[in-house]
Design an enzyme around this catalytic site. Structure first.
Site, PDB file in Angstrom:
ATOM      1  CG  ASN A  88      -1.861  -1.137   1.256  1.00 12.44           C
ATOM      2  OD1 ASN A  88      -2.536  -1.404   0.269  1.00 12.44           O
ATOM      3  ND2 ASN A  88      -1.929  -1.846   2.372  1.00 12.44           N
ATOM      4  CG  HIS A  99       4.874  -2.733   5.105  1.00  9.98           C
ATOM      5  ND1 HIS A  99       4.504  -1.427   5.344  1.00  9.98           N
ATOM      6  CD2 HIS A  99       3.748  -3.463   5.310  1.00  9.98           C
ATOM      7  CE1 HIS A  99       3.228  -1.380   5.685  1.00  9.98           C
ATOM      8  NE2 HIS A  99       2.734  -2.610   5.660  1.00  9.98           N
TER       9      HIS A  99
END
Length: 139
Positions: A88, A99
């Site tokens: 995201n 991440h």
């Protein structure tokens, strides 16, 4: 640059307990504490970046190389039916540190996307043209 408040920076700096499965000078990979399925891994650059467009190409290449290796590992360990990778950005970067999630998938595991109705097929040509035009101008 690492931050004092970022939970992922604290994991990278060994200030917070975690289950690291891989680490080198650029990347840290550890198990998600709230996994979608067993084996859910997070791939995190050691430098603190918020969005993918801030990350050096060398680091992005390493992330993708590790993604490939981790998906092969998940398949061998869990004999899964597939996998999901997701990342995201913007306000949806829930920890403020880039991440990538990778987790094993199984038929009928009930993981799914919820979203509103997709664009009308007749509008797809307009969407395609807008995106193609912008994509050509971005370096």
């Amino acid at each position: 640059m690492k931050t004092n408040t970022c939970v992922f920076c604290k994991i990278i700096n060994k200030e917070t307990p975690s289950n690291i499965i891989y680490e080198d000078e650029l990347i840290c990979c550890f198990l998600d504490i709230d996994p979608i399925n067993e084996g859910h891994v997070l791939i995190v650059p050691k430098n603190h970046y918020h969005n993918i467009d801030e990350i050096d190409d060398k680091i992005l290449l390493k992330i993708m190389q590790l993604s490939k290796k981790i998906t092969k590992t998940l398949n061998k360990v869990y004999n899964c039916d597939g996998y999901t990778m997701m990342q995201n950005g913007g306000i949806f970067t829930d920890f403020g540190h880039f991440h990538m999630h990778i987790f094993p998938r199984y038929k009928n595991d009930q993981f799914g996307w919820t979203c509103k109705e997709l664009t009308n097929p007749e509008n797809l040509e307009n969407v395609k043209e807008k995106l193609q035009s912008q994509l050509k101008s971005i370096k």
